[in-house]
Write an enzyme that holds these catalytic residues in place. Structure first.
Site, mmCIF file in Angstrom:
data_model
loop_
_atom_site.group_PDB
_atom_site.id
_atom_site.type_symbol
_atom_site.label_atom_id
_atom_site.label_comp_id
_atom_site.label_asym_id
_atom_site.label_seq_id
_atom_site.Cartn_x
_atom_site.Cartn_y
_atom_site.Cartn_z
ATOM 1 N N LYS A 89 -25.605 -25.800 64.401
ATOM 2 C CA LYS A 89 -25.882 -25.207 63.083
ATOM 3 C C LYS A 89 -25.479 -26.113 61.916
ATOM 4 O O LYS A 89 -26.078 -26.048 60.854
ATOM 5 C CB LYS A 89 -25.196 -23.848 62.973
ATOM 6 N N GLU A 111 -26.595 -15.209 54.818
ATOM 7 C CA GLU A 111 -26.287 -14.030 55.604
ATOM 8 C C GLU A 111 -25.785 -14.530 56.945
ATOM 9 O O GLU A 111 -26.086 -15.650 57.358
ATOM 10 C CB GLU A 111 -27.518 -13.152 55.808
ATOM 11 N N SER A 377 -26.179 -25.955 73.110
ATOM 12 C CA SER A 377 -26.252 -25.743 71.649
ATOM 13 C C SER A 377 -24.887 -25.556 71.006
ATOM 14 O O SER A 377 -24.718 -25.814 69.816
ATOM 15 C CB SER A 377 -27.143 -24.540 71.343
HETATM 16 C C1 PLP Z 1 -26.737 -19.456 66.487
HETATM 17 C C2 PLP Z 1 -26.702 -20.073 67.811
HETATM 18 C C3 PLP Z 1 -27.842 -20.090 68.662
HETATM 19 C C4 PLP Z 1 -29.126 -19.407 68.335
HETATM 20 O O1 PLP Z 1 -29.773 -19.882 67.197
HETATM 21 P P1 PLP Z 1 -31.120 -20.725 67.265
HETATM 22 O O2 PLP Z 1 -31.582 -20.728 65.854
HETATM 23 O O3 PLP Z 1 -32.056 -20.007 68.181
HETATM 24 O O4 PLP Z 1 -30.792 -22.067 67.772
HETATM 25 C C5 PLP Z 1 -27.743 -20.759 69.871
HETATM 26 N N1 PLP Z 1 -26.604 -21.347 70.269
HETATM 27 C C6 PLP Z 1 -25.498 -21.348 69.496
HETATM 28 C C7 PLP Z 1 -24.270 -22.020 69.999
HETATM 29 C C8 PLP Z 1 -25.501 -20.711 68.248
HETATM 30 O O5 PLP Z 1 -24.401 -20.704 67.504
#
Ligand code: PLP
Length: 396
Positions: A89, A111, A377
């Site tokens: 993010k 948000e 992610s």
């Molecule tokens: C917020 C988040 C997601 C999901 O958000 P996407 O916009 O679909 O990438 C996935 N993995 C993590 C670690 C997150 O914090």
């Protein structure tokens, strides 16, 4: 590139900007400026410098030998979990704070649901010296106390939202109301590839640094620029969009997006939008969403807060229709099992969201020589409570 937006911000029939008239000036201002800003040398220099020296990029591409042996294929992990603040993010919020500053804004509204985007927004506002106001449903404020504390430590004002179900949708409405009331000084910082044009395209481009790096790293490590498959989890779709972006036109690369099936797609308790949703408008964008026969948005469910979203970015609605992306889904249990497998085989504790991408490894078939990139992610520190509970229930 055949998967990019048209002049009005549509991917085929999906996307666009379906917004109240009062929001037109704010959105038009951003629409008319964003491409020029992010294309400028001065922006690119500052953006890449912060990605490198502040966020810690490039994130490693790691060959996971023991996981590869387990699944009898060649698995590389893209380590977004090692970024500052623990997920992908930050790539997006660093880019958007630089845009806000170039547009002369002094205040940011955002948000947040689980609080991950709120923390990433609060972080870059502190970095840039801009005021940060985060709207968060009151229920989420109670459920996600550590992230609320982190945002406040970073100097952000967190406003609990008491309307509606007191969750993400209501927080989004309040953030937009704030933006409408303060158009001159305020920038609205969105957290995924969702919302009205230009946000889906903007956030995709800011996250595309992930696929840019994968190409270079894979070439260095294997002598090939393209893997056979890339697997990413999707909530709104930003980590997947960024990881797929530079491979969209490379037809031989399989792109696999994994949704949260929660307790199962047939149970009424899931967040698998593509699996069970239908076309409609959510957050100013025409896309696929989870709704009942009257067009009311249904509450999503997933053990993973970051995937618990009733829509999906319009790019993915389009990629699904065109058959360019393969959609899989994984249940809570499948994701938890995949998370423990990674912990025990590789010494990495993934975010529950990322564990859904890992779970797809057990649902698809790959050959021994395939190169498969899985996007981690984020890191799992925030999910420790769920992991501990699962370990106790299953003697892990
Ligand atoms: C917020 C988040 C997601 C999901 O958000 P996407 O916009 O679909 O990438 C996935 N993995 C993590 C670690 C997150 O914090």
């Amino acid at each position: 590139m055949m998967y990019k937006i048209d002049k009005k911000g549509f991917y085929g029939e999906f996307g666009g900007a379906f917004i109240p008239e009062m929001l037109y000036p704010n959105i038009r201002e951003l629409q008319s400026e964003y491409l020029q800003i992010i294309g400028s040398d001065d922006f690119r220099e500052e953006y890449y410098s912060l990605l490198r020296n502040y966020a810690g990029r490039p994130s490693p591409l790691y060959y996971a030998a023991r996981l590869s042996e387990h699944y009898k294929t060649r698995i590389f992990l893209k380590r977004e979990d090692l970024n500052h603040t623990g997920a992908h993010k930050i790539n997006n919020t660093i880019g958007q704070i630089l845009i806000a500053r170039r547009m002369g804004k002094t205040r940011v509204v955002a948000e947040t649901g689980a609080g991950q985007h709120g923390v990433a927004a609060a972080t870059v506002c502190a970095l840039a010296g801009l005021k940060c106001v985060v709207y968060m449903g009151k229920l989420d404020v109670e459920r996600q106390a550590p992230n609320v504390q982190r945002m406040r430590m970073l100097g952000a004002e967190v406003i609990p939202v008491m309307s509606g179900n007191m969750t993400l949708k209501d927080a989004t409405n309040e953030a937009i109301r704030d933006w409408i009331s303060n158009p001159a000084d305020t920038y609205y910082m969105i957290g995924s590839v969702v919302g009205p044009h230009p946000y889906p395209d903007l956030v995709t481009k800011l996250q595309s640094v992930i696929s840019e790096e994968i190409k270079i790293q894979l070439q260095e490590q294997t002598g090939r620029k393209n893997p056979d498959s890339i697997i990413a989890c999707v909530g709104g779709g930003s980590n997947a969009a960024g990881s797929f972006y530079h491979f969209l036109d490379e037809k031989e690369v399989k792109l696999i997006a994994v949704e949260a099936a929660g307790k199962g797609t047939e149970t009424g308790e899931s967040a698998a939008t593509i699996a069970i949703g239908s076309p409609g408008i959510i957050h100013g964008s025409r896309t696929i969403l989870m709704q009942n026969d009257d067009g009311q948005i249904t509450e999503p469910y997933s053990v993973s807060a970051g995937l618990d979203y009733p829509g999906i970015g319009p790019l993915f609605a389009w990629l699904n229709e065109k058959g360019r992306v393969i959609f899989e889904n994984a249940t809570d249990k499948e994701a938890l099992d995949a998370a423990f497998l990674l912990m025990r085989l590789e010494g990495i504790i993934p975010a529950l969201e990322s564990a859904h991408a890992l779970a797809a490894l057990g649902k698809m078939t790959f050959t021994e020589n395939d190169i498969v990139v899985v996007i981690i992610s984020g890191r799992g520190d925030k999910d420790m409570e769920a992991f501990v509970r699962y370990a106790e229930q299953n003697n892990l």
